[in-house]
Design an enzyme around this catalytic site. Structure first.
Site, short mmCIF file in Angstrom:
data_model
loop_
_atom_site.label_atom_id
_atom_site.label_comp_id
_atom_site.label_asym_id
_atom_site.label_seq_id
_atom_site.Cartn_x
_atom_site.Cartn_y
_atom_site.Cartn_z
N ASP A 1 1.07 -1.39 0.15
CA ASP A 1 0.18 -0.04 0.22
C ASP A 1 0.83 1.25 0.24
O ASP A 1 2.06 1.65 0.85
CB ASP A 1 -1.11 -0.09 1.52
CG ASP A 1 -1.69 1.11 1.66
OD1 ASP A 1 -2.16 2.01 0.75
OD2 ASP A 1 -2.29 1.02 2.20
N ILE A 2 0.73 1.66 -1.42
CA ILE A 2 1.43 3.36 -0.78
C ILE A 2 1.47 4.57 0.51
O ILE A 2 2.66 4.79 0.43
CB ILE A 2 1.30 3.51 -2.77
CG1 ILE A 2 2.83 5.06 -2.61
CG2 ILE A 2 0.63 4.83 -3.01
CD1 ILE A 2 3.32 4.55 -4.23
N TYR B 1 -7.73 3.88 -15.63
CA TYR B 1 -7.39 5.11 -16.88
C TYR B 1 -7.21 3.77 -17.67
O TYR B 1 -6.79 3.90 -18.82
CB TYR B 1 -6.45 5.58 -16.41
CG TYR B 1 -6.62 6.69 -16.52
CD1 TYR B 1 -7.80 6.98 -15.93
CD2 TYR B 1 -5.32 7.99 -16.07
CE1 TYR B 1 -8.36 7.98 -15.74
CE2 TYR B 1 -6.43 9.57 -15.75
CZ TYR B 1 -7.46 9.55 -14.41
OH TYR B 1 -8.01 10.67 -14.43
N GLY C 1 -4.97 1.60 -13.65
CA GLY C 1 -5.88 0.95 -13.21
C GLY C 1 -7.22 1.47 -14.31
O GLY C 1 -7.39 0.81 -14.71
N SER D 1 -1.64 4.96 -13.95
CA SER D 1 -3.28 4.87 -15.21
C SER D 1 -3.20 3.11 -16.25
O SER D 1 -3.75 3.31 -16.98
CB SER D 1 -1.63 5.26 -16.86
OG SER D 1 -2.00 6.76 -16.38
N GLY E 1 -9.52 4.92 -6.39
CA GLY E 1 -8.08 4.16 -6.43
C GLY E 1 -7.08 4.92 -5.38
O GLY E 1 -7.33 4.90 -4.76
N VAL E 2 -5.87 4.54 -5.99
CA VAL E 2 -4.91 5.18 -5.14
C VAL E 2 -4.76 6.49 -5.24
O VAL E 2 -4.61 6.80 -3.14
CB VAL E 2 -3.48 4.30 -5.87
CG1 VAL E 2 -3.10 5.24 -7.29
CG2 VAL E 2 -2.67 4.60 -4.90
N ASP E 3 -5.66 6.97 -5.85
CA ASP E 3 -6.24 9.14 -4.75
C ASP E 3 -7.00 8.83 -3.80
O ASP E 3 -6.19 9.99 -2.78
CB ASP E 3 -6.25 9.88 -6.47
CG ASP E 3 -6.35 11.30 -6.41
OD1 ASP E 3 -5.65 11.61 -5.60
OD2 ASP E 3 -7.03 11.48 -7.38
N ASN F 1 -5.90 12.76 -11.04
CA ASN F 1 -6.55 12.95 -12.60
C ASN F 1 -6.46 14.62 -11.87
O ASN F 1 -5.36 15.23 -11.63
CB ASN F 1 -8.65 13.02 -11.92
CG ASN F 1 -8.79 13.83 -11.06
OD1 ASN F 1 -9.11 14.88 -10.91
ND2 ASN F 1 -9.87 12.57 -10.24
P1 ADP Z 1 -5.05 5.32 -12.53
O1 ADP Z 1 -6.64 5.90 -13.14
O2 ADP Z 1 -4.15 6.19 -12.92
O3 ADP Z 1 -5.52 4.01 -13.90
P2 ADP Z 1 -5.49 3.69 -10.03
O4 ADP Z 1 -5.61 4.53 -9.35
O5 ADP Z 1 -7.40 3.41 -11.29
O6 ADP Z 1 -5.43 4.78 -11.01
O7 ADP Z 1 -4.79 2.49 -10.43
C1 ADP Z 1 -3.20 2.48 -10.85
C2 ADP Z 1 -2.99 1.25 -9.88
O8 ADP Z 1 -2.70 2.11 -8.44
C3 ADP Z 1 -3.58 0.13 -9.41
O9 ADP Z 1 -2.45 -0.98 -10.22
C4 ADP Z 1 -4.76 -0.32 -8.47
O10 ADP Z 1 -4.85 -0.91 -8.14
C5 ADP Z 1 -3.71 0.67 -7.55
N1 ADP Z 1 -4.10 0.64 -6.23
C6 ADP Z 1 -5.17 1.14 -6.00
N2 ADP Z 1 -4.63 1.89 -4.27
C7 ADP Z 1 -3.64 1.42 -4.03
C8 ADP Z 1 -3.05 1.73 -2.85
N3 ADP Z 1 -3.32 2.45 -1.98
N4 ADP Z 1 -1.60 1.50 -3.25
C9 ADP Z 1 -1.02 1.03 -4.50
N5 ADP Z 1 -1.41 1.31 -5.25
C10 ADP Z 1 -2.81 1.26 -5.40
#
Ligand code: ADP
Length: 173
Positions: A10-11, A121, A119, A117, A32-34, A24
């Site tokens: 987890d980042i 995207y 996820g 990108s 997602g990660v954001d 975005n």
């Molecule tokens: P994007 O819109 O750029 O595609 P996403 O958030 O949908 O971004 O996904 C980008 C990547 O981040 C995906 O592989 C997703 O599984 C991953 N992700 C989601 N949550 C976390 C987290 N807490 N830590 C690390 N990676 C994450």
């Protein structure tokens, strides 16, 4: 490339100087990660992001990390995959490069990235891993001030693809 590390995790938990956020263009939070980064950092992060007035795709803007273990967040909107004819590859490389340049500018020695990108995207994973690892490796060769870049993969499949891209780089493929 000893200074690139790939982990599953987890980042928001990373003890590094800066983490990147696959944001975005509004920089006002998303899923997602954001969403995870904003939840972990607390509302002060959104308040600072509001002062930035968005960010173009492929560029990056820096904020403080607030309640995160990381000191800074590097917000970079990745390209939405539309089939590859809209500079998606160049824009993805530019995301990694823009974040690394900002990290150097702010004296960061350790940086963690999510898989930008790939996820919602929908950037093809294998292509994305080659671009990410290739761009990071070139930057590190020229910038000894960055001691470690950690790719933080949320799931095992993503990690397998980043591991393969790093192996290919090390084998000179
Ligand atoms: P994007 O819109 O750029 O595609 P996403 O958030 O949908 O971004 O996904 C980008 C990547 O981040 C995906 O592989 C997703 O599984 C991953 N992700 C989601 N949550 C976390 C987290 N807490 N830590 C690390 N990676 C994450």
């Amino acid at each position: 490339m000893a200074r690139i590390e790939i982990v599953q995790g987890d980042i928001t938990k990373q003890q590094v100087d800066a983490i990147a956020n696959a944001a975005n263009t509004t920089l006002l939070g998303g899923g997602g990660v954001d969403g995870a980064i904003h939840r972990a950092a607390g509302p002060e992060l959104l308040a600072e992001c509001r002062t930035l007035h968005g960010c173009p795709t492929g560029e990056a803007k820096i904020t403080k990390g607030y309640r995160l273990p990381a000191k800074y967040v590097l917000h970079t909107p990745g390209p939405v995959w539309h089939g590859g004819q809209n500079d998606e590859e160049e824009l993805l490389a530019s995301c990694y490069l823009s974040c690394l340049c900002l990290a150097s500018e702010y004296g960061c020695r350790t940086v963690a990235f999510p898989s930008i990108s790939t996820g919602v995207y929908h950037f093809p994973l294998e292509k994305a891993t080659r671009i990410a690892i290739g761009t990071i490796a070139v930057y590190l060769r020229e910038h000894p001030e960055i001691e470690l870049v950690r790719m933080v993969c949320f799931d095992a499949r993503t990690k397998e693809y980043y591991d393969a891209a790093l192996r290919a780089l090390e084998e000179g493929a």
